[in-house]
Structures are given as structure tokens and as C-alpha cells.
Design a protein around this motif. Structure first.
Motif, PDB file in Angstrom:
ATOM      1  N   SER A 246      -2.796  -6.538   9.486  1.00 53.00           N
ATOM      2  CA  SER A 246      -2.122  -5.256   9.650  1.00 53.00           C
ATOM      3  C   SER A 246      -2.871  -4.202   8.847  1.00 53.00           C
ATOM      4  O   SER A 246      -3.086  -4.380   7.645  1.00 53.00           O
ATOM      5  CB  SER A 246      -0.672  -5.356   9.157  1.00 53.00           C
ATOM      6  N   THR A 247      -3.259  -3.118   9.486  1.00 52.64           N
ATOM      7  CA  THR A 247      -3.952  -2.054   8.759  1.00 52.64           C
ATOM      8  C   THR A 247      -3.024  -1.422   7.727  1.00 52.64           C
ATOM      9  O   THR A 247      -3.472  -1.024   6.648  1.00 52.64           O
ATOM     10  CB  THR A 247      -4.471  -0.974   9.725  1.00 52.64           C
ATOM     11  N   ASN A 248      -1.729  -1.349   8.016  1.00 56.87           N
ATOM     12  CA  ASN A 248      -0.789  -0.800   7.037  1.00 56.87           C
ATOM     13  C   ASN A 248      -0.723  -1.678   5.786  1.00 56.87           C
ATOM     14  O   ASN A 248      -0.734  -1.187   4.657  1.00 56.87           O
ATOM     15  CB  ASN A 248       0.608  -0.674   7.648  1.00 56.87           C
ATOM     16  N   THR A 249      -0.655  -2.977   5.994  1.00 54.19           N
ATOM     17  CA  THR A 249      -0.614  -3.892   4.856  1.00 54.19           C
ATOM     18  C   THR A 249      -1.880  -3.770   4.021  1.00 54.19           C
ATOM     19  O   THR A 249      -1.833  -3.741   2.779  1.00 54.19           O
ATOM     20  CB  THR A 249      -0.443  -5.337   5.342  1.00 54.19           C
ATOM     21  N   ASP A 250      -3.024  -3.676   4.677  1.00 55.09           N
ATOM     22  CA  ASP A 250      -4.297  -3.581   3.959  1.00 55.09           C
ATOM     23  C   ASP A 250      -4.359  -2.323   3.100  1.00 55.09           C
ATOM     24  O   ASP A 250      -4.759  -2.379   1.924  1.00 55.09           O
ATOM     25  CB  ASP A 250      -5.468  -3.587   4.947  1.00 55.09           C
ATOM     26  N   LEU A 251      -3.984  -1.176   3.663  1.00 53.46           N
ATOM     27  CA  LEU A 251      -4.050   0.067   2.890  1.00 53.46           C
ATOM     28  C   LEU A 251      -2.964   0.124   1.824  1.00 53.46           C
ATOM     29  O   LEU A 251      -3.210   0.607   0.717  1.00 53.46           O
ATOM     30  CB  LEU A 251      -3.913   1.280   3.817  1.00 53.46           C
ATOM     31  N   THR A 252      -1.790  -0.370   2.139  1.00 51.87           N
ATOM     32  CA  THR A 252      -0.694  -0.343   1.163  1.00 51.87           C
ATOM     33  C   THR A 252      -1.038  -1.172  -0.072  1.00 51.87           C
ATOM     34  O   THR A 252      -0.796  -0.755  -1.214  1.00 51.87           O
ATOM     35  CB  THR A 252       0.607  -0.873   1.802  1.00 51.87           C
ATOM     36  N   SER A 253      -1.627  -2.339   0.136  1.00 53.91           N
ATOM     37  CA  SER A 253      -1.945  -3.211  -0.992  1.00 53.91           C
ATOM     38  C   SER A 253      -3.064  -2.655  -1.862  1.00 53.91           C
ATOM     39  O   SER A 253      -3.149  -2.971  -3.046  1.00 53.91           O
ATOM     40  CB  SER A 253      -2.326  -4.605  -0.483  1.00 53.91           C
ATOM     41  N   ALA A 254      -3.915  -1.801  -1.296  1.00 49.55           N
ATOM     42  CA  ALA A 254      -5.048  -1.259  -2.055  1.00 49.55           C
ATOM     43  C   ALA A 254      -4.870   0.219  -2.395  1.00 49.55           C
ATOM     44  O   ALA A 254      -5.803   0.860  -2.876  1.00 49.55           O
ATOM     45  CB  ALA A 254      -6.335  -1.444  -1.254  1.00 49.55           C
ATOM     46  N   ALA A 255      -3.674   0.762  -2.182  1.00 58.68           N
ATOM     47  CA  ALA A 255      -3.457   2.207  -2.233  1.00 58.68           C
ATOM     48  C   ALA A 255      -3.913   2.857  -3.528  1.00 58.68           C
ATOM     49  O   ALA A 255      -4.521   3.931  -3.520  1.00 58.68           O
ATOM     50  CB  ALA A 255      -1.985   2.518  -1.982  1.00 58.68           C
ATOM     51  N   ASP A 256      -3.623   2.235  -4.669  1.00 63.31           N
ATOM     52  CA  ASP A 256      -3.936   2.871  -5.949  1.00 63.31           C
ATOM     53  C   ASP A 256      -5.438   3.059  -6.166  1.00 63.31           C
ATOM     54  O   ASP A 256      -5.845   3.900  -6.978  1.00 63.31           O
ATOM     55  CB  ASP A 256      -3.340   2.068  -7.102  1.00 63.31           C
ATOM     56  N   ALA A 257      -6.250   2.302  -5.453  1.00 62.31           N
ATOM     57  CA  ALA A 257      -7.702   2.414  -5.610  1.00 62.31           C
ATOM     58  C   ALA A 257      -8.345   3.277  -4.528  1.00 62.31           C
ATOM     59  O   ALA A 257      -9.569   3.442  -4.517  1.00 62.31           O
ATOM     60  CB  ALA A 257      -8.332   1.021  -5.574  1.00 62.31           C
ATOM     61  N   LEU A 258      -7.533   3.860  -3.654  1.00 60.66           N
ATOM     62  CA  LEU A 258      -8.074   4.588  -2.507  1.00 60.66           C
ATOM     63  C   LEU A 258      -7.826   6.090  -2.620  1.00 60.66           C
ATOM     64  O   LEU A 258      -6.834   6.529  -3.203  1.00 60.66           O
ATOM     65  CB  LEU A 258      -7.441   4.073  -1.210  1.00 60.66           C
ATOM     66  N   ASP A 259      -8.735   6.862  -2.046  1.00 57.61           N
ATOM     67  CA  ASP A 259      -8.589   8.311  -2.000  1.00 57.61           C
ATOM     68  C   ASP A 259      -7.694   8.721  -0.839  1.00 57.61           C
ATOM     69  O   ASP A 259      -7.593   8.009   0.164  1.00 57.61           O
ATOM     70  CB  ASP A 259      -9.959   8.982  -1.820  1.00 57.61           C
ATOM     71  N   GLU A 260      -7.082   9.894  -0.980  1.00 58.10           N
ATOM     72  CA  GLU A 260      -6.371  10.445   0.167  1.00 58.10           C
ATOM     73  C   GLU A 260      -7.362  10.633   1.312  1.00 58.10           C
ATOM     74  O   GLU A 260      -8.523  10.983   1.100  1.00 58.10           O
ATOM     75  CB  GLU A 260      -5.726  11.793  -0.168  1.00 58.10           C
ATOM     76  N   GLY A 261      -6.887  10.393   2.525  1.00 60.27           N
ATOM     77  CA  GLY A 261      -7.756  10.566   3.679  1.00 60.27           C
ATOM     78  C   GLY A 261      -8.519   9.322   4.070  1.00 60.27           C
ATOM     79  O   GLY A 261      -9.391   9.375   4.936  1.00 60.27           O
ATOM     80  N   THR A 262      -8.187   8.183   3.456  1.00 55.06           N
ATOM     81  CA  THR A 262      -8.793   6.921   3.868  1.00 55.06           C
ATOM     82  C   THR A 262      -8.201   6.515   5.219  1.00 55.06           C
ATOM     83  O   THR A 262      -6.994   6.545   5.406  1.00 55.06           O
ATOM     84  CB  THR A 262      -8.518   5.816   2.838  1.00 55.06           C
ATOM     85  N   VAL A 263      -9.077   6.133   6.150  1.00 49.21           N
ATOM     86  CA  VAL A 263      -8.644   5.714   7.488  1.00 49.21           C
ATOM     87  C   VAL A 263      -9.164   4.297   7.733  1.00 49.21           C
ATOM     88  O   VAL A 263     -10.351   4.023   7.549  1.00 49.21           O
ATOM     89  CB  VAL A 263      -9.208   6.646   8.589  1.00 49.21           C
TER      90      VAL A 263
END
Length: 293
Positions: free
Chosen positions: A49-66
Motif C-alpha cells: 500500500s502506498t499509503n502505508t509506505d508513506l505513513t510509516s516513513a512520514a517523519d523522514a519525508l519532505d512535503e510533496g513526496t509522491v
């Protein structure tokens, strides 16, 4: 490579020539630029799931990550419903947003509705398909004379100050590939353009514009135009519906408005206006004429 060999090689990414892979490099060139909302874009062959992947790594990611997946094997909709489709038959992607101090947290609930407006307006323009919104976050198209769901949106809080919005959209699904009878696709709705690269660029550009206007307005749905535009494209308004509530109850009434908090307002037969913040909405068919005696 011959056409026959390409289709015969089930392990090849070109095994279905009607469904070519997305061009990640071209998408990045078109979308990631100075001053743009979009800061990175990755296309993966498959993920749970792309949502699961981004949610789990959110704190290390910049706004606008796709993050885009050619195939999801554990895609999720609202209420943890599964979302599955053949590889490269649709668009399955998530974006990470950080509304920050510009927008009060109590207005973040507008984000899935905003994503619906952005997606519907982009599809109507680029695919030539009239796309309607079913509250709160389904995308509807007309196949024949029947209203069918072709996409859905899921927004989740992630990490510190972030929201991940996932969008799943059936693009080229054929009738024999539909997961349920009520599903549809852009192709079945007669889309003039089913090029996934073009559609994804259009949706992300539309999302960037609507999100920017909403942030600039401090999340105010009226000032940003989100509330009015959502209501104008909402197939639920004006219909008699049944709201199946999370706690197990239900409300039946006419959907008369989208209020300032993004809630669906139902006018019941008892003359009461009931705002619904969450739940499954079932569009009820109008009652037919009374049988003759």
C-alpha cells in the motif's frame, strides 16, 4: 521483441502492451521544479500500500513526496476495505502533505474532499469523462446509464504534522476485470484519453493548485472555493440517502448541503437537519409510482 513474445512473457513489464509502464523520469521532469509543491516522485513496480509506505516513513519525508505503484497487493480504502486491480490498469499513488501552521488542524478534514475536487476536475478535463463525487471520497463515472465507482480517496494522519492522501483510480479495467459489479473505469465510461502519464500529471497539478489556494485561505473552505466546487460536483446532494454510521446506527433523509466542516447534512422526514461527519452513504433509488388498485 515481437508482439507475441511480449504477451507470452508473463514476467515482463511489457507483458500487456495495452498497459505500458509509467515513465517516472518524464513525470519528474514535468512536476518537480523550483517552487513546486512536489519535491520527489518514485514509481515502484509493486507494493502492499502506498499509503502505508508513506505513513510509516512520514517523519523522514519532505512535503510533496509522491509514491506511485504500478500494482498494490494490499491497497486500502475507507474502513480498511481492500482495493485491488491488475498491474498498470489504474493509478495508485499517495502524496505527503504538511499543512503546518497555515491551516488550523480542525480544517484538515477538508483534505480528502479537496483531493476529490482536484481529481474530478482533472479527469473531466483530460479524460473527457464527467466525474462526480459521492460524499465523502468516492469518484463516480457513468457506464451506460449506471453510476459506478471508478476511484476512491483515503486520507490518514501521519507522523508529526503530516497527512498522507492516497488515490486509487481504475483507468483501463475491462468488464471481466471489475472487482465488484458496481465498479467502473475510465475506459468503460468512454474516456477520450486513458494515458496514465498524462492523467497523473493532470491530477497532481490540479491537486497542487487546489491545495495552494486552500492553504493561502488558511484552510477556509468557502474562501478557497473548495466547499462550493465540491457541492457543485457532488452526486450525493439532492438525493435520498441512507447514512450507515460507524457505531451501527443509520439516518435516512435527503442530502441537502455540505457544511463548513465538510459534513453531509441530511434533512430527515421528522424535519430535523442532521450533519453526518463519517459513515457509509447509500444512494437510495427514488420511489416509483404507487401500484394501481
Amino acid at each position: 521483441m515481437t508482439h507475441e513474445n511480449a504477451q507470452g512473457d508473463s514476467g515482463s513489464r511489457w507483458s500487456d502492451l495495452d498497459r505500458p509502464p509509467l515513465d517516472a523520469a518524464s513525470l519528474r521532469r514535468a512536476l518537480i521544479r523550483s517552487g513546486s509543491l512536489w519535491t520527489s516522485l518514485e514509481v515502484v513496480p509493486s507494493t502492499g500500500s502506498t499509503n502505508t509506505d508513506l505513513t510509516s516513513a512520514a517523519d523522514a519525508l519532505d512535503e510533496g513526496t509522491v509514491l506511485v505503484a504500478e500494482e498494490q497487493n494490499a491497497g486500502r480504502g475507507r474502513l480498511e476495505r481492500r482495493w485491488s486491480a491488475p498491474a498498470r490498469s489504474g493509478l495508485f499513488f499517495s502524496v505527503l502533505l504538511r499543512p503546518g501552521d497555515a491551516v488550523p488542524v480542525e480544517r484538515w478534514g477538508w483534505l480528502p474532499l479537496l483531493a476529490g475536487v482536484a481529481t474530478a476536475t482533472a479527469l473531466s478535463r483530460e479524460a473527457g469523462v464527467d466525474t462526480a463525487l459521492k460524499w465523502p471520497n468516492d469518484l463516480l463515472v457513468t457506464v451506460g446509464s449506471e453510476e459506478r465507482k471508478t476511484g476512491g480517496i483515503l486520507a490518514e494522519r501521519a507522523g508529526t504534522g503530516a497527512v498522507v492522501i492516497g488515490i486509487g483510480l481504475n483507468v483501463s479495467l475491462r468488464t471481466d476485470e471489475l472487482p465488484v459489479p458496481g465498479a467502473g473505469s475510465l475506459a468503460l465510461a468512454g474516456a477520450k484519453n486513458a494515458d496514465r502519464d498524462i492523467l497523473l500529471r493532470a491530477i497532481l497539478r490540479s491537486l497542487e493548485q487546489w491545495y495552494g489556494d486552500w492553504r493561502e485561505a488558511g484552510g477556509d473552505p468557502a474562501v478557497s472555493g473548495i466547499q462550493e466546487t465540491y457541492a457543485a460536483g457532488c452526486a450525493t446532494l439532492g438525493r435520498r440517502v441512507r447514512a450507515e454510521l460507524p457505531g451501527g446506527g443509520e439516518i435516512i433523509g435527503e442530502a441537502v448541503a455540505i457544511d463548513g466542516d465538510g459534513r453531509l447534512v441530511l434533512a430527515t422526514e421528522e424535519g430535523v437537519q442532521e450533519p453526518v461527519a463519517a459513515g457509509d452513504i447509500v444512494h437510495l433509488k427514488a420511489a416509483g409510482p404507487a401500484p394501481r388498485e
